[in-house]
Design an enzyme around this catalytic site. Structure first.
Site, PDB file in Angstrom:
ATOM      1  N   ASN A   8       3.963 -18.193   2.171  1.00  0.00           N
ATOM      2  CA  ASN A   8       3.423 -16.847   2.005  1.00  0.00           C
ATOM      3  C   ASN A   8       2.056 -16.965   1.333  1.00  0.00           C
ATOM      4  O   ASN A   8       1.970 -17.156   0.128  1.00  0.00           O
ATOM      5  CB  ASN A   8       4.407 -16.044   1.145  1.00  0.00           C
ATOM      6  CG  ASN A   8       3.955 -14.621   0.929  1.00  0.00           C
ATOM      7  OD1 ASN A   8       2.830 -14.257   1.265  1.00  0.00           O
ATOM      8  ND2 ASN A   8       4.827 -13.820   0.352  1.00  0.00           N
ATOM      9  N   ARG A  90       4.196 -16.260   6.696  1.00  0.00           N
ATOM     10  CA  ARG A  90       4.156 -14.805   6.638  1.00  0.00           C
ATOM     11  C   ARG A  90       2.721 -14.341   6.918  1.00  0.00           C
ATOM     12  O   ARG A  90       1.769 -14.886   6.349  1.00  0.00           O
ATOM     13  CB  ARG A  90       4.575 -14.347   5.252  1.00  0.00           C
ATOM     14  CG  ARG A  90       4.445 -12.861   5.067  1.00  0.00           C
ATOM     15  CD  ARG A  90       4.082 -12.570   3.654  1.00  0.00           C
ATOM     16  NE  ARG A  90       4.024 -11.155   3.410  1.00  0.00           N
ATOM     17  CZ  ARG A  90       3.249 -10.615   2.479  1.00  0.00           C
ATOM     18  NH1 ARG A  90       2.471 -11.371   1.729  1.00  0.00           N
ATOM     19  NH2 ARG A  90       3.239  -9.326   2.295  1.00  0.00           N
ATOM     20  N   HIS A 179       5.955  -4.809   4.566  1.00  0.00           N
ATOM     21  CA  HIS A 179       7.263  -5.246   4.032  1.00  0.00           C
ATOM     22  C   HIS A 179       8.331  -5.341   5.123  1.00  0.00           C
ATOM     23  O   HIS A 179       9.530  -5.254   4.843  1.00  0.00           O
ATOM     24  CB  HIS A 179       7.813  -4.254   2.976  1.00  0.00           C
ATOM     25  CG  HIS A 179       7.035  -4.192   1.716  1.00  0.00           C
ATOM     26  ND1 HIS A 179       6.828  -3.010   1.036  1.00  0.00           N
ATOM     27  CD2 HIS A 179       6.432  -5.155   0.982  1.00  0.00           C
ATOM     28  CE1 HIS A 179       6.118  -3.242  -0.045  1.00  0.00           C
ATOM     29  NE2 HIS A 179       5.851  -4.535  -0.108  1.00  0.00           N
ATOM     30  N   ARG A 240      -1.046   1.265  -7.060  1.00  0.00           N
ATOM     31  CA  ARG A 240      -1.563   2.035  -5.921  1.00  0.00           C
ATOM     32  C   ARG A 240      -1.144   3.495  -6.005  1.00  0.00           C
ATOM     33  O   ARG A 240      -0.041   3.802  -6.441  1.00  0.00           O
ATOM     34  CB  ARG A 240      -1.039   1.462  -4.592  1.00  0.00           C
ATOM     35  CG  ARG A 240      -1.556   0.091  -4.283  1.00  0.00           C
ATOM     36  CD  ARG A 240      -1.214  -0.282  -2.833  1.00  0.00           C
ATOM     37  NE  ARG A 240      -1.425  -1.687  -2.606  1.00  0.00           N
ATOM     38  CZ  ARG A 240      -0.462  -2.543  -2.267  1.00  0.00           C
ATOM     39  NH1 ARG A 240       0.778  -2.122  -2.074  1.00  0.00           N
ATOM     40  NH2 ARG A 240      -0.736  -3.815  -2.080  1.00  0.00           N
ATOM     41  N   GLU A 383      12.949 -12.517   1.702  1.00  0.00           N
ATOM     42  CA  GLU A 383      12.010 -12.621   2.812  1.00  0.00           C
ATOM     43  C   GLU A 383      11.862 -14.071   3.263  1.00  0.00           C
ATOM     44  O   GLU A 383      11.690 -14.357   4.439  1.00  0.00           O
ATOM     45  CB  GLU A 383      10.648 -12.052   2.396  1.00  0.00           C
ATOM     46  CG  GLU A 383      10.706 -10.545   2.231  1.00  0.00           C
ATOM     47  CD  GLU A 383       9.592  -9.975   1.377  1.00  0.00           C
ATOM     48  OE1 GLU A 383       8.626  -9.470   1.945  1.00  0.00           O
ATOM     49  OE2 GLU A 383       9.687 -10.038   0.138  1.00  0.00           O
TER      50      GLU A 383
END
Ligand code: ADP
Length: 395
Positions: A8, A90, A179, A240, A383
């Site tokens: 990743n 990823r 995601h 965010r 993941e």
């Protein structure tokens, strides 16, 4: 047994896990942080609780990969590079092009680079890391796993913005979500846990981490998700904004004397959310503690966070005309029983009833009461294992 990497790569980081497959046993994992920033950190865990950490300047992703391979040999995690037969990468933005994970070829890497306009900080780094692994492991089977592909099943009614239609046709201005690997993993796991075919289930997955998104999974397919053209949209996150009115952009630029719109977007991405509201921290644990100690803005930040999650759950119940399972996952979702409780106690009208004892967990567990109309499940996301599984699936 073969060994497979799940990689990743971020703009200045590289996370890795090395699995023994198909057993899915983790034999090493770690990360490189602050690549190209100075005082970079390389950390690896392996064997029986063994750990190695070093701080040195790692100038680029190529050097990060080089150190990783040096250490794998030095600590005898691998004897021979040929043992690593698979690598899954990823990738943040797959646009409309990558509807599933795919075997890495030169064309795929080029396409990942082309899609950089949708993820300027991530896709170039990811393409570069793919090339670095190709150099070192030319015989390994490599697969790219896209954050967006799970959401490519969304219907136009949910992925289109109410903009002039040609902006979508000409520029690809639409909702892509993110995601996806996590939402895919936890929704499938949820179906296994309730023992029903996923095709028969309406599931809402709440991935609540530092970044957060909620997805409506109808019959195993993502039909809507809270992140948008970029990960800026949706619920309130660590730093965010989540959804805001675009008219605030010129208004605030004027008030703040900002002339570069990217500076404004940077504030929306990095100084807003829990951090911006509370003034305390972007980290949920810090905000929870401050709220508990009576900090009113921290309390407000929690309420806003919970409110946005509740509203998305409500929206998706409407979109699917029902819900069978709600899943909580990622840092906050998996670990904060208080947040799960506060979110769900505001929406009991839907027949959602939490069992407080069952909810007192950080592990995979059904946390709703037996008589709850909706099954609520806590599922730690994984993941990396999903990426390693895709490498196997696409052999
Ligand atoms: P990322 O998006 O960076 O992968 P994570 O999924 O690791 O994020 O989630 C990080 C968030 O999870 C942080 O806000 C952190 O405070 C929160 N978190 C982790 N453990 C707990 C906990 N025990 N209670 C509340 N929040 C937690």
């Amino acid at each position: 047994m073969t060994k497979t990497f799940a990689i990743n790569a971020g703009s200045s980081s590289l996370k890795f896990q090395l699995f023994e497959m198909p057993a899915e046993t983790v034999i090493a994992k770690g990360l490189v942080e602050r690549i190209g920033i100075g005082d970079s950190i390389f950390k690896i865990e392996y064997g029986d609780d063994q750990e190695f950490k070093t701080v040195e300047d790692i100038t680029d992703h190529g050097r990060a990969v080089e150190i990783l391979f040096e250490k794998l040999k030095e600590f005898k995690i691998i004897e021979d590079l040929e043992e690593i037969t698979g690598v899954g990468h990823r990738v943040v933005a797959g646009g409309e092009f990558f509807k599933d994970s795919t075997v890495v070829t030169e064309d795929v890497i080029k396409k990942v680079e082309e899609l950089a306009e949708f993820a300027p900080l991530h896709n170039p780094a990811e393409a570069l890391v793919m090339r670095e692994f190709q150099k070192r492991l030319p015989n390994a089977h490599m697969v790219a796993v896209f954050d967006t592909s799970f959401h490519t099943t969304m219907p136009a009614v949910n992925y289109l913005y109410s903009l002039p239609y040609e902006y979508y046709e000409k520029f690809g201005a639409r909702r892509y979500g993110a995601h996806g690997t996590s939402h895919r993993y936890v929704s499938r796991r949820a179906a296994e846990i309730v023992g029903k075919p996923i095709e028969e289930l309406k599931i809402i997955t709440c991935h609540l981490g530092n970044g957060g998104s909620i997805t409506a999974v109808d019959g195993g397919k993502s039909i809507d998700t809270s992140m948008g053209f970029t990960p800026l949209a949706g619920i309130t996150m660590g730093t965010r904004t989540g959804d805001i009115d675009a008219s605030l952009i010129p208004f605030l630029m004027d008030k703040l004397n900002i002339t570069d719109v990217n500076e404004m977007i940077n504030i929306f991405n990095k100084q807003s959310g829990l951090l911006g509201i509370s003034g305390v921290s972007s980290d949920m644990r810090d905000v929870e503690i401050a709220a508990y100690e009576g900090n009113e803005r921290a309390q407000l930040a929690l309420e806003i966070f919970e409110n946005r999650v509740q509203k998305y759950i409500g929206q998706y119940i409407a979109a699917m005309n029902g819900v069978d399972v709600i899943v909580f996952t990622a840092g906050i979702g998996e670990n904060s029983k208080e947040e799960r409780e506060n979110i769900l106690k505001g929406i009991t009208w839907f027949g959602i009833e939490l069992d407080p004892d069952r909810n007192d967990t950080r592990k995979e567990a059904i946390i709703s009461a037996d008589n709850s109309k909706v099954t609520v499940i806590n599922i730690p996301t994984n993941e990396e294992v999903e990426i390693a599984r895709d490498v196997e699936r696409l052999k």
